[in-house]
Design a protein around this motif. Structure first.
Motif, PDB file in Angstrom:
ATOM      1  N   ARG A 139      43.700  47.312  27.995  1.00  0.00           N
ATOM      2  CA  ARG A 139      43.442  46.897  29.378  1.00  0.00           C
ATOM      3  C   ARG A 139      43.914  45.470  29.598  1.00  0.00           C
ATOM      4  N   LEU A 146      42.369  40.327  37.163  1.00  0.00           N
ATOM      5  CA  LEU A 146      42.805  41.728  37.120  1.00  0.00           C
ATOM      6  C   LEU A 146      41.934  42.532  36.161  1.00  0.00           C
ATOM      7  N   ALA A 164      46.870  44.170  32.117  1.00  0.00           N
ATOM      8  CA  ALA A 164      46.611  43.112  33.102  1.00  0.00           C
ATOM      9  C   ALA A 164      47.651  41.998  32.987  1.00  0.00           C
ATOM     10  N   ASP A 198      38.873  43.451  37.826  1.00  0.00           N
ATOM     11  CA  ASP A 198      39.069  44.253  39.033  1.00  0.00           C
ATOM     12  C   ASP A 198      38.445  43.567  40.240  1.00  0.00           C
TER      13      ASP A 198
END
Length: 365
Positions: free
Chosen positions: A342, A284, A346, A287
């Motif tokens: 981030r 995740l 995730a 991406d």
């Protein structure tokens, strides 16, 4: 920085391999051995290990079953005992903790090192790596022996007699190796072998994952009945040899970074379970394409490694710290530059994906 690929002197695997351990120990030409491990592991194979050392004309200087954690205090104590024994061979018997302690002690005492895994729950046995924790179970540091073990002996009949969950945990480590190898190769990071990712190691890491994907469920079914099948042999090799060579000479990254973050906020679940969850988080963060993520989730569920934050006792308030710790301990090896925020997002998303996936039918339903 150049590529660097390292490996153990010999890796021997098969059902009943400990019956011929004397032949393998004899290749080391050691005079005196110090055998260490956990109580359960030694109760299982101590007789075979001692018989093998006797056959190799290697005196058994001492045996200790008091190894339950890999801390600096334990390493110091075992190092002193090896020196008093005047051993020139350390034999580590058991799981990841025994492997780590044996590796650190062999390095400190400059002795030969043989490891006898009794479970296939981690990829530690083939490596130079010893992971050190504090007395509370928090990660502290990674130590490195100056060379890989001289001998790794894996009796798959012994592995198959252990609870199946240990084999599943090793598959979590093995699947992570593939995605972390890809990440480190893409980022140009440094591996545990001390160089740039070796092409061969990246290929081996992918093979470890494919073995889990193709043979993991069948291997688990076999060991539930204490059976050794070709699927079991393939998975034990994937968990131990392929993943070991892959992580050390291709590198570790986000999955293990997340595992460290979770461990250091108090999670005490098995390493492989947390690394499997960390693999989903890593994908995740990167991406990755949805089909890659979905395939990895399918593997996690197929081998029973699905876990939620609630089940491991992690609250939303913990996630900021998990993100910070992950960024301090390996996220820098990723081909992206994630912030702690981030990573925390995730982790939340991985948890939601696991929860949603549980409501869907499995592949064989």
């Amino acid at each position: 920085m150049h590529q660097r690929f390292i490996a153990p002197g010999a890796y021997v695997q098969g059902a009943g391999v400990l019956e011929s351990a004397g032949e393998e120990f004899a290749t080391l030409d050691a005079d005196r051995a110090y055998v260490l491990g956990g109580e359960t592991a030694l109760s299982t194979v101590e007789d075979e290990v001692v018989t093998g050392l006797d056959a190799a004309e290697t005196e058994v200087g001492a045996i200790t079953s008091e190894v339950g954690m890999c801390t600096h205090a334990v390493i110091d104590e075992q190092t002193e005992r090896v020196r008093k024994t005047d051993a020139d061979l350390v034999v580590g018997v058991g799981g990841g903790v025994a492997m780590d302690v044996a590796t650190a002690v062999a390095h400190r005492t400059d002795t030969l090192l043989a490891v006898v895994p009794t479970i296939a729950s981690t990829d530690a046995p083939t490596s130079t790596v010893a992971v050190v924790y504090d007395e509370a179970g928090n990660f502290q540091e990674v130590l490195h022996r100056d060379r890989n073990p001289e001998l790794v002996l894996v009796d798959t009949a012994v592995v198959a007699d252990a609870p199946a969950r240990f084999l599943a945990h090793g598959m979590g480590d093995a699947m992570a190796t593939h995605f972390e190898a890809q990440a480190v190769a893409a980022s140009g990071g440094k591996t545990d072998a001390g160089g740039r990712s070796a092409f061969a190691a990246v290929d081996i890491a992918e093979r470890a994952y494919r073995r889990v994907e193709d043979h993991g469920p069948d291997a688990l079914a076999a060991v539930e009945r204490n059976a050794v099948t070709p699927a079991v042999e393939r998975i034990v090799e994937a968990n131990t040899l392929l993943s070991g060579l892959g992580f050390e000479s291709a590198g570790t990254a986000g999955a293990h970074a997340v595992q460290t973050g979770l461990t250091n906020v108090g999670v005490r679940e098995p390493h492989g379970l947390l690394v499997a969850f960390g693999t989903i988080v890593e994908l995740l963060v990167q991406d990755r394409d949805p089909e890659v993520l979905e395939a990895a989730l399918e593997v996690v569920f197929d081998v029973g490694l699905d876990v939620t934050l609630d089940e491991i006792g992690v609250t939303d308030d913990d996630l900021a710290r998990v993100g910070e710790l992950a960024c301090e301990h390996g996220m820098g090896q990723e081909p992206v530059d994630p912030s702690p925020e981030r990573v925390a997002d995730a982790v939340r998303t991985a948890d939601e994906l696991v929860c949603r996936r549980r409501d869907r039918p499995r592949r064989n339903d």
